[in-house]
Design an enzyme around this catalytic site. Sequence first.
Site, PDB file in Angstrom:
ATOM      1  N   GLU A 182     -30.616  -8.753  22.181  1.00  0.00           N
ATOM      2  CA  GLU A 182     -29.812  -7.630  21.689  1.00  0.00           C
ATOM      3  C   GLU A 182     -30.405  -6.332  22.238  1.00  0.00           C
ATOM      4  OE1 GLU A 182     -27.676  -4.798  19.856  1.00  0.00           O
ATOM      5  OE2 GLU A 182     -27.096  -6.922  19.836  1.00  0.00           O
ATOM      6  N   CYS A 237       0.826  -1.199   0.000  1.00  0.00           N
ATOM      7  CA  CYS A 237       0.000   0.000   0.000  1.00  0.00           C
ATOM      8  C   CYS A 237       0.861   1.251   0.000  1.00  0.00           C
ATOM      9  CB  CYS A 237      -0.918   0.009   1.222  1.00  0.00           C
ATOM     10  SG  CYS A 237      -1.945   1.495   1.333  1.00  0.00           S
ATOM     11  N   ASP A 259     -21.415 -12.715  21.524  1.00  0.00           N
ATOM     12  CA  ASP A 259     -20.513 -11.972  20.639  1.00  0.00           C
ATOM     13  C   ASP A 259     -20.643 -10.491  20.970  1.00  0.00           C
ATOM     14  OD1 ASP A 259     -18.848 -11.098  18.619  1.00  0.00           O
ATOM     15  OD2 ASP A 259     -20.357 -11.294  17.047  1.00  0.00           O
ATOM     16  N   CYS A 302      -0.554   6.262   6.930  1.00  0.00           N
ATOM     17  CA  CYS A 302      -1.908   5.965   7.391  1.00  0.00           C
ATOM     18  C   CYS A 302      -1.835   5.090   8.637  1.00  0.00           C
ATOM     19  CB  CYS A 302      -2.665   5.255   6.274  1.00  0.00           C
ATOM     20  SG  CYS A 302      -4.220   4.511   6.785  1.00  0.00           S
ATOM     21  N   CYS A 306      -8.553   2.530  -0.597  1.00  0.00           N
ATOM     22  CA  CYS A 306      -7.903   1.630   0.359  1.00  0.00           C
ATOM     23  C   CYS A 306      -7.734   0.258  -0.286  1.00  0.00           C
ATOM     24  CB  CYS A 306      -8.743   1.522   1.627  1.00  0.00           C
ATOM     25  SG  CYS A 306      -8.053   0.360   2.842  1.00  0.00           S
ATOM     26  N   PHE A 345     -26.073 -10.777  22.547  1.00  0.00           N
ATOM     27  CA  PHE A 345     -25.466  -9.714  21.739  1.00  0.00           C
ATOM     28  C   PHE A 345     -25.592 -10.091  20.264  1.00  0.00           C
ATOM     29  CE2 PHE A 345     -23.148 -10.018  25.766  1.00  0.00           C
ATOM     30  CZ  PHE A 345     -23.228  -8.725  26.263  1.00  0.00           C
ATOM     31  N   CYS A 387     -13.639  -9.864  19.391  1.00  0.00           N
ATOM     32  CA  CYS A 387     -12.667  -9.215  18.517  1.00  0.00           C
ATOM     33  C   CYS A 387     -11.530  -8.607  19.332  1.00  0.00           C
ATOM     34  CB  CYS A 387     -13.338  -8.138  17.666  1.00  0.00           C
ATOM     35  SG  CYS A 387     -14.122  -6.826  18.635  1.00  0.00           S
ATOM     36  N   CYS A 392      -3.290   0.202   8.826  1.00  0.00           N
ATOM     37  CA  CYS A 392      -2.557  -1.065   8.854  1.00  0.00           C
ATOM     38  C   CYS A 392      -1.284  -0.907   9.679  1.00  0.00           C
ATOM     39  CB  CYS A 392      -2.192  -1.523   7.447  1.00  0.00           C
ATOM     40  SG  CYS A 392      -3.615  -2.070   6.467  1.00  0.00           S
ATOM     41  N   GLN A 432     -19.896  -7.552  10.513  1.00  0.00           N
ATOM     42  CA  GLN A 432     -18.546  -8.112  10.513  1.00  0.00           C
ATOM     43  C   GLN A 432     -17.736  -7.495   9.372  1.00  0.00           C
ATOM     44  OE1 GLN A 432     -17.242  -9.895  12.813  1.00  0.00           O
ATOM     45  NE2 GLN A 432     -19.018 -10.704  13.909  1.00  0.00           N
TER      46      GLN A 432
END
Length: 415
Positions: A294, A63, A342, A69, A146, A274, A368, A72, A247
């Site tokens: 939820e 990239c 989740d 940036c 991107c 969730f 995550c 990443c 996601q």
Amino acid sequence: MSETLDIARLGLRGDGVTADGVVVPGALPGETVRAQAEEGTRPPRARLDAVLNPSADRIEPFCPYFGTCGGCAIQHLAPPPYAEWKRDLVVGALARAGIEAPVAPLLDAHGSGRRRITLHVRAGEGGPVAGFMAARSHALVAIDHCPITEAALHRAPEVARRVSRPLGGGGGKPLDVQVTATAGGLDVDIRGHGPASDRVRQALVLLAGELDLARLSLHGDVLIVRRPPEIPAGRSRLVPPAGGFLQATADGEATLARLVVEGVGKAKRVVDLFSGAGAFSLALAEAHTVHAVEGEAAALTALDRAFRETAGLRTITTERRDLFRRPLLAPELDRYDAAVFDPPRAGAEAQSARLAESKVPVVVGVSCDAGSFARDAALLVRGGYRLEAVTPVDQFRHSPHVEIVGVFRRPGKKR
């Protein structure tokens, strides 16, 4: 002044770290580098000037914005050591929580790329500028596109610039523009401006047509739907609420859903905590009765609609509930043969504590964030569960973020 440093390991953020703890972004283990110390940083940091002795694992970043940036962190590391580093993020977090569990190799779920990005828009000399923030900075890095996104998102910066103009182009209030690639086209939600006049709203509606957007919304308030912004979810077609959670990649969602379904095994009744708009609920309902819980009403409405429009699924019921303030209690959980959770990045501490008190035979946790996952896992383990399988999933490629699926079982309980 520059100094010569030897890099001992990779840190949690993908930065090189010396044996005495100096953080050097862009450096790799085994390298000797020349770097300049940054004043007043904790932990101590140094800016990389030159790599004097490159690692055999160093590769050329693809990239043009990498290193400037802040999106990443680690495009410069070859795939095998990259995969091992990312798996080690999970192994290390579990070890710090005092948990021993088998951790599988990293599963690549990048697929065709990120299907959603949030661009920041600010006023520039020649008009609005769209891009990402620089690492550890509020400086905006303008981008043309991107490279880690799906091809449909390559025009997202231009879309963000165009839709910002009726709102002042980021000159009055900085704007965030979330752009999602869907089966119906680009789904755009603008945030940061606040309420807009009828004249501005009409100008945005006209722009949606010029830019051929599927849906355009302002702070989740839908201005126009030209085509349903559908997301495939197994056999279902899900229309997530404007600006709602999704996601990061299509392959990531499919991989996580598969692992969740495998994890619950032959359970008949499953509670999906969730649940969001229900990507896991819809996958589970192929063979299980599901109760989705939820806090966001719009997400549950989207799930219910997708369920009713998909023939052949088992029953999905929904419940709106703030699981952070009012988690399901053990007597409520004991009705189910399996539980799935989740939560957002902060984790599910309150709900995990109640799960630990329950008799649910199997719990599948998705996260995550390795740190919050390890904390929640420790609660379940102290409550008598065994963490029997952990799978790290890489849908946030080139970043320090890793998705995790863990399967917890009470000893002696059958699938």
